[in-house]
Design a protein around this motif. Structure first.
Motif, PDB file in Angstrom:
ATOM      1  N   LEU A 132       0.757  -1.063  -0.176  1.00 20.59           N
ATOM      2  CA  LEU A 132      -0.016  -0.050   0.061  1.00 20.59           C
ATOM      3  C   LEU A 132       0.957   1.061  -0.236  1.00 20.59           C
ATOM      4  CD1 LEU A 132      -2.951   0.400   0.299  1.00 20.59           C
ATOM      5  CD2 LEU A 132      -2.709   1.020   2.560  1.00 20.59           C
ATOM      6  N   THR A 133       0.579   1.894  -1.065  1.00 14.04           N
ATOM      7  CA  THR A 133       1.712   3.275  -1.431  1.00 14.04           C
ATOM      8  C   THR A 133       1.098   4.349  -1.191  1.00 14.04           C
ATOM      9  OG1 THR A 133       3.217   1.857  -2.616  1.00 14.04           O
ATOM     10  CG2 THR A 133       3.471   3.907  -2.904  1.00 14.04           C
ATOM     11  N   ILE A 134       1.757   5.474  -0.636  1.00  7.44           N
ATOM     12  CA  ILE A 134       1.440   6.980  -0.696  1.00  7.44           C
ATOM     13  C   ILE A 134       2.424   7.694  -1.421  1.00  7.44           C
ATOM     14  CG2 ILE A 134       0.760   8.885   0.778  1.00  7.44           C
ATOM     15  CD1 ILE A 134      -0.430   7.025   2.791  1.00  7.44           C
ATOM     16  N   PRO A 135       2.401   8.116  -2.596  1.00 10.15           N
ATOM     17  CA  PRO A 135       3.281   9.085  -3.120  1.00 10.15           C
ATOM     18  C   PRO A 135       3.090  10.479  -2.599  1.00 10.15           C
ATOM     19  CG  PRO A 135       1.670   8.592  -4.601  1.00 10.15           C
ATOM     20  CD  PRO A 135       1.064   7.981  -3.395  1.00 10.15           C
ATOM     21  N   LEU A 136       3.944  11.263  -3.019  1.00 10.97           N
ATOM     22  CA  LEU A 136       3.953  12.713  -2.708  1.00 10.97           C
ATOM     23  C   LEU A 136       4.974  13.202  -3.581  1.00 10.97           C
ATOM     24  CD1 LEU A 136       2.780  15.164  -1.298  1.00 10.97           C
ATOM     25  CD2 LEU A 136       4.534  14.664   0.466  1.00 10.97           C
ATOM     26  N   GLY A 137       4.697  14.194  -4.521  1.00 11.36           N
ATOM     27  CA  GLY A 137       5.376  14.856  -5.317  1.00 11.36           C
ATOM     28  C   GLY A 137       4.955  16.233  -6.090  1.00 11.36           C
ATOM     29  N   LEU A 138       5.732  16.923  -6.855  1.00 14.36           N
ATOM     30  CA  LEU A 138       5.532  17.959  -7.509  1.00 14.36           C
ATOM     31  C   LEU A 138       5.480  17.778  -9.138  1.00 14.36           C
ATOM     32  CD1 LEU A 138       5.202  21.056  -7.113  1.00 14.36           C
ATOM     33  CD2 LEU A 138       7.600  21.115  -7.428  1.00 14.36           C
ATOM     34  N   TYR A 154       8.049   8.346  -2.345  1.00 12.78           N
ATOM     35  CA  TYR A 154       6.710   7.646  -1.756  1.00 12.78           C
ATOM     36  C   TYR A 154       7.137   6.906  -0.454  1.00 12.78           C
ATOM     37  CZ  TYR A 154       9.644   3.402  -3.377  1.00 12.78           C
ATOM     38  OH  TYR A 154      10.703   2.692  -3.379  1.00 12.78           O
ATOM     39  N   TYR A 155       6.133   6.508   0.105  1.00 10.49           N
ATOM     40  CA  TYR A 155       6.099   5.411   1.260  1.00 10.49           C
ATOM     41  C   TYR A 155       5.187   4.343   1.044  1.00 10.49           C
ATOM     42  CZ  TYR A 155       4.872   3.586   5.731  1.00 10.49           C
ATOM     43  OH  TYR A 155       4.434   2.495   6.606  1.00 10.49           O
ATOM     44  N   SER A 156       5.886   3.242   1.023  1.00 11.96           N
ATOM     45  CA  SER A 156       5.248   2.056   1.004  1.00 11.96           C
ATOM     46  C   SER A 156       5.090   1.042   2.251  1.00 11.96           C
ATOM     47  CB  SER A 156       5.715   1.206  -0.171  1.00 11.96           C
ATOM     48  OG  SER A 156       5.532   1.797  -1.429  1.00 11.96           O
ATOM     49  N   HIS A 157       3.952   0.331   2.497  1.00 15.80           N
ATOM     50  CA  HIS A 157       3.885  -0.543   3.521  1.00 15.80           C
ATOM     51  C   HIS A 157       3.673  -1.756   2.980  1.00 15.80           C
ATOM     52  CE1 HIS A 157       2.927  -2.076   7.713  1.00 15.80           C
ATOM     53  NE2 HIS A 157       1.893  -2.571   7.048  1.00 15.80           N
ATOM     54  N   ALA A 158       4.379  -2.845   3.377  1.00 16.91           N
ATOM     55  CA  ALA A 158       4.075  -4.128   2.646  1.00 16.91           C
ATOM     56  C   ALA A 158       3.091  -4.771   3.271  1.00 16.91           C
ATOM     57  CB  ALA A 158       5.450  -4.921   2.860  1.00 16.91           C
ATOM     58  N   LEU A 159       1.993  -5.289   2.508  1.00 21.59           N
ATOM     59  CA  LEU A 159       0.818  -6.113   3.061  1.00 21.59           C
ATOM     60  C   LEU A 159       1.211  -7.607   2.736  1.00 21.59           C
ATOM     61  CD1 LEU A 159      -1.760  -4.149   1.164  1.00 21.59           C
ATOM     62  CD2 LEU A 159      -1.350  -3.731   3.394  1.00 21.59           C
ATOM     63  N   ARG A 160       2.029  -8.018   1.841  1.00 27.65           N
ATOM     64  CA  ARG A 160       2.751  -9.356   1.813  1.00 27.65           C
ATOM     65  C   ARG A 160       3.938  -9.546   1.177  1.00 27.65           C
ATOM     66  NH1 ARG A 160       0.758 -13.129  -3.076  1.00 27.65           N
ATOM     67  NH2 ARG A 160       2.268 -12.215  -4.045  1.00 27.65           N
ATOM     68  N   ARG A 161       4.740 -10.196   1.929  1.00 23.24           N
ATOM     69  CA  ARG A 161       6.334 -10.165   1.558  1.00 23.24           C
ATOM     70  C   ARG A 161       6.579 -11.701   1.287  1.00 23.24           C
ATOM     71  NH1 ARG A 161       8.539  -8.145   7.237  1.00 23.24           N
ATOM     72  NH2 ARG A 161       6.850  -9.414   7.961  1.00 23.24           N
ATOM     73  N   LYS A 162       7.042 -11.938   0.027  1.00 19.91           N
ATOM     74  CA  LYS A 162       7.387 -13.396  -0.465  1.00 19.91           C
ATOM     75  C   LYS A 162       8.631 -13.379  -1.194  1.00 19.91           C
ATOM     76  CE  LYS A 162       6.188 -16.967  -3.839  1.00 19.91           C
ATOM     77  NZ  LYS A 162       5.188 -17.319  -4.960  1.00 19.91           N
TER      78      LYS A 162
END
Length: 251
Positions: A132-138, A154-162
């Motif tokens: 799940l990713t939240i980008p921030l830019g110009l 960007y900031y990403s939080h892993a929902l699944r790691r394989k």
């Protein structure tokens, strides 16, 4: 719920949102706030800075084609400014598959106590993560030509790691036969960092006032694996190219 069902559900939810907002915007003046949706895919892998010396030959490398879907928000700094702040929320996959022929590669994941040994033979890795990713830019809109340029992070939080590593048992460990006739598999997903941050840059080409072809390069800053888990003699970071289409709902 698997990723295909989740993508289908998100798409069904986004369609009525786009129709409602588009109809509403026809009777309203242009707003500095932009709302849109995008759909695309990520190509790339968890890559080292350079090809490590123990890698004698890259036998196979599959960039994968993991999905990326999301809602986009932008805020134009003024009604005449070409600059806008851009953010949103995305569900995306990042994965790849590679096979290399290694020669005296230091590895630690093959033993329960992570004792370092040197492996020669075929090694493969298979990664398939969901974030799940939240980008921030110009963004900057070119006054002519239809291009829009993007720079940010960007900031990403892993929902699944394989992350699966495999060693060919016909290879050698410390100069001795390993386990002939056997493919040994090791699951390393639990050691992948849960939170990833990075830089993002790219460009869009506006087909018309609503549709655009998009391209983004994403480069992760932290190492893929936790710093306490030194499984390989080189660092890996997420490096991915995102290609897709975007649709601006209200302008």
């Amino acid at each position: 719920m698997n990723s295909k069902k989740l993508l289908a559900s998100l798409a069904l939810c986004l369609l009525p949102l786009g129709s409602f907002t588009a109809n509403a915007s026809e009777d309203q003046p242009l707003s500095p706030l932009g709302v849109g949706i995008h759909l695309g895919f990520n190509l790339g892998g968890a890559l080292p800075p350079t090809v490590p010396k123990p890698v004698d030959k890259v036998m196979h490398f599959n960039l994968g084609a993991a999905p990326n879907i999301g809602i986009d928000f932008s805020y134009r700094l003024s009604r005449t400014s070409p600059f806008s702040l851009a953010t949103g929320i995305e569900y995306e996959g990042k994965g790849f598959y590679a096979t290399v022929r290694a020669k005296d590669m230091p590895i630690r994941y093959q033993s329960s106590d992570f004792t370092e040994q040197r492996y020669s033979g075929l090694q493969s890795v298979d990664m398939s993560n969901r974030y799940l990713t939240i980008p921030l830019g110009l963004t900057f809109d070119m006054p002519r030509g239809g291009f829009r340029f993007y720079v940010g992070g960007y900031y990403s939080h892993a929902l699944r790691r394989k992350f699966i590593a495999k060693l060919d048992g016909d290879g050698e460990i410390d100069g001795r036969p390993y386990q002939p006739g056997v493919i040994l598999s090791f699951s390393l997903g639990e050691f992948i960092v849960r939170n990833d941050v990075g830089v993002r840059f790219g460009a869009d080409y506006k087909i018309d006032s609503k549709w655009a072809v998009t391209g983004r390069v994403n480069v992760g800053l932290p190492k893929l694996f936790e710093s306490s888990f030194q499984v390989m003699p080189y660092s890996l970071r997420n490096v991915f190219l995102n290609l897709g289409l975007s649709y601006r709902i209200n302008r």
